[in-house]
Enzyme design. Structure first.
Site, PDB file in Angstrom:
ATOM      1  CE1 TYR A 191     -35.861 -47.555   1.042  1.00  0.00           C
ATOM      2  CE2 TYR A 191     -37.849 -47.731   2.366  1.00  0.00           C
ATOM      3  CZ  TYR A 191     -36.986 -46.977   1.611  1.00  0.00           C
ATOM      4  OH  TYR A 191     -37.243 -45.653   1.418  1.00  0.00           O
ATOM      5  CE  LYS A 211     -37.601 -43.449  -0.898  1.00  0.00           C
ATOM      6  NZ  LYS A 211     -37.346 -44.276   0.274  1.00  0.00           N
TER       7      LYS A 211
END
Lengths: 304, 304, 304, 304, 304
Positions: C171, C204
């Site tokens: 992220y 992810k």
């Protein structure tokens, strides 16, 4: 060496310790002129690290020699001799078995830019050098105090498992403490208590003044009579688990002999266990030092 | 000691733990006057570290003695006694096997210049001292909270492998939290939840106010009725895995007896597991403290 | 459980991994409704840590209970369930062997004052709890990213040696990245690529916008058609070793069902491996959530 | 994979085990045609070590290839495949995640001059190869049995800590046991009981005869009806903590299909958990073996 | 649980032990019907290992179930339950915290060809299973006794460091000892003394006959009145550091109830600490066993 009742009573307070650690405490408590009285005088010589050799020893040149300190501690019948690694290594063989030694395992110096100390010795050193205890300084109040606490926590756990006692020098410094605050009664009692909580067997603090530093503590001291040094000593001793831990007081900078004697009388009368007295010993000529130590012994024996 | 259904139900929630850890939880839950009820009262004495000895004990002088606290916890039929290393060492032998102990393995003090604590005990200490659990404080919100979380993570993993339970004191402080925010309902519930996520067996938090601190959380609390303290307790309990973890609440600073009782009733009515009550115990004369603890026991038993 | 060709093809890309790690990847890829398709849906429940319990669960109260999430992941036929230590511990025994679990081994929270996370779990925890993988978040762009990379590097190496797979949440945040930049296509592709380079088995990332953040990267993107979300997904997948690594996309904050379905179609059409969908699941009533997950399964199966 | 009640009931007997170990037991119990029934068939191929390759495989040449055995275990829907290190290494990647494997970590051979086995695998091997269990043979009665018990004790402790299950082959041999005695009912029940006491999760013994070997045990067996093989199986199962441990029986040397089926019916009717069947499988042509395994599955399902 | 004076006096004899070990001894001494009296009854169930399941349990079938023994020890109010690994694992969770357990860490069996035992448990097992002590058998007189002594020496040192107590079963066997000699008074007293010398906290021996086995010891026994069993018990107790160690006596093979009661009276009158009674308990129907244990409790309480 039959343990006296006074010493037996002290040892019984260390109820979680193994016999090895108790035996080392017993060695210190049964050593020398004060052996068996429950009182003790420790000779610490870490000023070379703290202040440099000349400031420490030039005034009494024989004191440059590590053997000098072992010898005077033995000759004066003191309870133990405390010093950093090199000092102990320089005499541990010659004086093996003659006097309990305390390996000072951390040290600062005059040029330090943080309020902290370097760990300069280990429990393994203490074992190979035959030391009875390790000594460690914490600076409650300093920014680095948590690190210092974690260091002694780890070393003390190791020491206890191999039968070595722990002495903590608890000297408030730094952070938000004022200069006066470092010697304040509330601060000194708190510092001593923290050393006890950290698991110290012997706690070394400075003689406190009547000053109260912490606003939040003012109320708690309102009813406490702290008008004499002996009463202040008593409060510090009480703060160390109600007297369940050995507490010794440092003499501070070299000063007049009478002041040194009065301090000892106050420590004795307040229920403290004794003095840790360095510069006032080795910065005097040997004869004077021997005489002073003899008188201090007598004071702790209640004879003067 | 036959385990009651209430205790069995609680233990079954710790489904990943080995039987050693469960046995230690069972010891706490089956101890004393509340044994078997699923409720518990823990006596914590770490205020000497946090606030100093005089502020903690001068008001009730016998409390300077570590044995005093062991004895009152036993005599009042409490569930466990929690304290830092030195306090436990000073009584662990005398009171061996008489009351479960919780070794508080980190500690702060009044002079700390960072919002953190020093690690002052180990799992090995807990084993040699016969403790049933380790206790650890985290300060969610503080700059150092990640370090604190990593410390307890490591210690808790070790503890679980040798059958020692973990108690986490989760006290929001520092960072962007306002003073009011430290006690806010959303903040307290979140702090409790983080302790649960870190793997705590027993979670200790403060009783929350109705204040909501976080703007982003306002909406989530719109429908929650938090008008009474019992309802706020219920929300914190729900935040600890829907009641699958033991949650105890601290009494905070010493206060009037009626307030203490009301807190206990609210904890009970909200489904909390009990109180961790220190200053309100040892800062009262022993007789008063015993009477208060007796009444608290009755409250948790639903008799008052 | 015979492995399908689709799964076999994916596993063959992990050519340096030992059979233990591949078996755990296979377990995830063969689990549930999508088992064997090469697509997967993972249920992550770490929002309690990230946003607190009320913001996460108050909208759907049963979700306060850790068992709720295990059960819905199993009942909906999902591929794996990911959560922090406490959440896994609270259900690992009850649901042992029923669904692959991913232990989220680092966690942040809403009050963090640095862009970092605390390590809150270990590979040993993953083994004793029967987890198939560890999950770890990095914040590329943040000041602390090198520390985070070194932490996962160490944990991932240990995990690979004992047959545990590694999932990296990548992220972009902090440093010089703009708010828009965090979701930029170039940034997302770069973040995914770094996770692949760190040795992640499953990557992810968030679904990227068409924004290009880095000036230096503008030229490289001139010829790339990024006009549709599916095309942007395809670019991210290509950035993960030309499709040799499993890439799943997060759904972000709870939103309308149609948006969730469209995202899934775009992920599928762009060649992504699936969704990791938390809040959009557990913040809906169970019936709605089950219906949504059922539809998502159908989308990934190409039926809708 | 939703666990059935039958499997749940079995898992609950392993109450001291961590969720990782239970998950691996669940994988075996939920695998293949018998998944969920609480019954299992394990394919063991350690005869190459025990009897050499030609004696083991010449009769069915494809069986020289390690992949052959993985494939038949998968195709026949068996519960697990057990083999020594090299055999597992030769197929663990190709068949990763397709069938639970049991790493046989000790092995003997036809030329052994002592009644013992060499430890030929480790728990680390089991982890890197993705095995669900380790398998170990003890020879109760042999001079070296104490050494063997100490070996599995150490390996099993390590395995349990990392979530790997333990299977013990308990084969009475040597010492004062007669040849008939090796298969005696009292001896087989005792051998199974010792495996349970050593902490085995799955116990493998031979089908016992009605012979009673030990004079001292005659009296204890006077009232036991051991007239049928099913009743003898029931006695062995009872000897494994009253059915709290999984017990599987070996088929012994290759023999007629009808005898194999009758053995399975007796195991089923006596409450045993299943068969471990090697030579009777791989020493038949694949078609015959598949047919036989299909029929065995049906027997354990109660259909034949 | 307030410790009685009787228990306090016993604990004070273990003066070198840490508080953790004393707490576990206290747990045993404060448990059940005899809690606080300084007397104890231990239920040992290792006969399955020693004699096989049928010889041990067929006479009372419920005893095949490990839970049966935990339950009877709890229901009868015994002091502790001792068993090998598998037996403890099979009930440690269900009965966590309900009765102190002793993990028997070595075991023999009926087919052993040497006079020795296999080490079948570890101190780590004791910790994870919540056991209060480890139990270990030595065979003074046997060729392998030095190995056995070295094994318990190592395990006991580890146990003491983590607060686990040590029970030594000292059973003279083998070498030049005659069959009568195994039960001889001089031999039993010598065996008990060796266990004490090895650092055992609790010593378990058989009730001795009046026979004197060793020629060299005849003279030393000339003046000792060993005419009654109580006097012989007193001599064994004296041989264990003049009563400074807990000594319990085994009941031997199942026999008439009156003989069992007389043994207990003799142990009590001779100053022994109690009985360790296995077969005489679990080889009787539960009602009979409960009645017998109830009567034994009364005998040790001095009521019968």
């Amino acid at each position: 060496m039959k343990i006296t009742k006074a010493v037996k009573a002290i040892l019984s307070n260390y109820e979680s310790d193994n016999p090895g650690t108790k035996a080392n405490l017993a060695r210190i408590l049964m050593q020398g002129q004060l052996g068996g009285t429950g009182k003790l005088i420790i000779l610490p010589v870490d000023q070379g690290f703290e202040h440099g050799p000349a400031r420490s020893f030039a005034v009494n040149e024989p004191a440059y020699d590590p053997h000098y300190h072992f010898q005077i501690a033995i000759d004066a019948g003191l309870s133990a001799y405390a010093a950093p690694l090199g000092m102990i290594e320089a005499g541990a063989d010659t004086f093996a078995g003659q006097i309990p030694t305390i390996l000072k395992v951390n040290s600062s110096n005059s040029w330090a830019t943080s309020i902290n100390q370097a760990v300069t010795g280990t429990v393994d050193d203490a074992l190979r050098l035959g030391c009875s205890a390790i000594g460690f300084t914490i600076y409650p109040g300093a920014d680095d105090v948590f690190d210092m606490m974690e260091e002694i926590r780890e070393m003390s756990a190791e020491a206890k498992s191999v039968g070595i006692a722990t002495v903590i020098w608890s000297y408030p410094r730094g952070g938000n403490l004022s200069k006066d605050g470092e010697l304040a009664l509330d601060v000194g009692a708190y510092a001593a208590h923290m050393a006890a909580l950290l698991g110290a067997h012997i706690i070394k603090v400075k003689l406190p003044t009547a000053h109260i530093e912490q606003k939040d503590a003012q109320k708690a001291y309102e009813k406490l009579d702290s008008s004499t040094q002996a009463k202040r000593v008593a409060h510090v001793v009480k703060s160390c688990f109600n007297g369940r831990r050995i507490v010794v007081f440092s003499g501070g900078a070299a000063k007049g002999a009478d002041a040194v004697y009065q301090d000892a009388r106050d420590i004795r009368d307040g229920g403290g266990n004794g003095s840790i007295i360095g510069r006032n010993t080795f910065q005097r000529p040997r004869d004077e030092a021997m005489a002073m130590l003899g008188k201090l012994v007598n004071i702790y024996k209640g004879k003067e």
